[in-house]
Design an enzyme around this catalytic site. Sequence first.
Site, mmCIF file in Angstrom:
data_model
loop_
_atom_site.group_PDB
_atom_site.id
_atom_site.type_symbol
_atom_site.label_atom_id
_atom_site.label_comp_id
_atom_site.label_asym_id
_atom_site.label_seq_id
_atom_site.Cartn_x
_atom_site.Cartn_y
_atom_site.Cartn_z
ATOM 1 N N GLY A 14 0.849 -1.533 -0.076
ATOM 2 C CA GLY A 14 -0.006 -0.200 0.119
ATOM 3 C C GLY A 14 0.619 1.279 0.124
ATOM 4 N N TYR A 157 -13.173 -3.687 9.438
ATOM 5 C CA TYR A 157 -11.893 -3.010 9.672
ATOM 6 C C TYR A 157 -11.604 -3.265 11.094
ATOM 7 C CZ TYR A 157 -8.606 0.577 10.108
ATOM 8 O OH TYR A 157 -7.366 1.482 10.177
ATOM 9 N N THR A 160 -10.614 -7.222 11.233
ATOM 10 C CA THR A 160 -9.092 -7.420 10.612
ATOM 11 C C THR A 160 -8.053 -6.799 11.571
ATOM 12 O OG1 THR A 160 -9.352 -5.500 9.194
ATOM 13 C CG2 THR A 160 -10.261 -7.835 8.387
ATOM 14 N N LYS A 161 -7.996 -5.573 11.863
ATOM 15 C CA LYS A 161 -6.910 -5.195 12.569
ATOM 16 C C LYS A 161 -6.662 -5.722 13.914
ATOM 17 C CE LYS A 161 -5.925 -1.832 9.501
ATOM 18 N NZ LYS A 161 -4.714 -1.841 8.731
#
Length: 258
Positions: A14, A157, A160-161
Amino acid sequence: MDLGLDDKTALVTGGGGRIGSEDCETLAAEGAEIVVLDVDEDGAETVADGIEDDGGTAHAVECDLTDREDVATTIEAIREETGGIDVLVNNAGMVDARARVENFEDDIWERDIAVNLTGSYNVTREVFPAMCERGWGRIVTMSSMAGWQGGFGQISYSATKAALIGFGKTLALEGAQSGVTSNVVAPSIVVGALADLPPDQLEEVDEHFARIAKATPMRQLGREEDVANLVAYLASEQSSYITGQVVGVTGGIDLFSF
């Protein structure tokens, strides 16, 4: 302080985004050769070109982290071109979805797991063994305050974090006797130049940002460089005895205050 990165190659996933590009530029300023990896080839090239213009060495690489074969082929090509990857920054992630769980879209849930979590797994799986064989490596994985404390309307979010915290700690255990460290960075919101605005002006721009700033003991939001400076240190020779840690970049918002 010399961070000891002059002879290191750092791959940032990213790397074409806001935080990723700052990570790339900061690591390059410390002397590392940079691999700017992103699904957005144009974005990666813009960052790499900027680093080259400043006298650094950078490669723009397009790769879909959700495609395991693409990742394996890409990492092998990077290894042949650079001689090996010393630093991996798992930065790529999606953070655009917002809905309560009963209204959350299944395809967004699957997408965020694929990019945020499985994408980090795919690239780390290709890089980690070679680090252990060489006896030196640094893995820095980007989590979030939402991974620590949850985030209203951010079910995919936050999940997953949170998973990436366990992911990073497990890598720390597996790499501990091979000279490979693994740490997790957990920022609060970072907003670039908006962090310089006084509260009344910030509220005019975004009420959500203003509420977070008021809830932060430092009474201001973060900047991308706040994150990148920590990433560079955790990627360095100087951080050799730091592993398995989750380090917040939060302005103190995670502290109990009243």
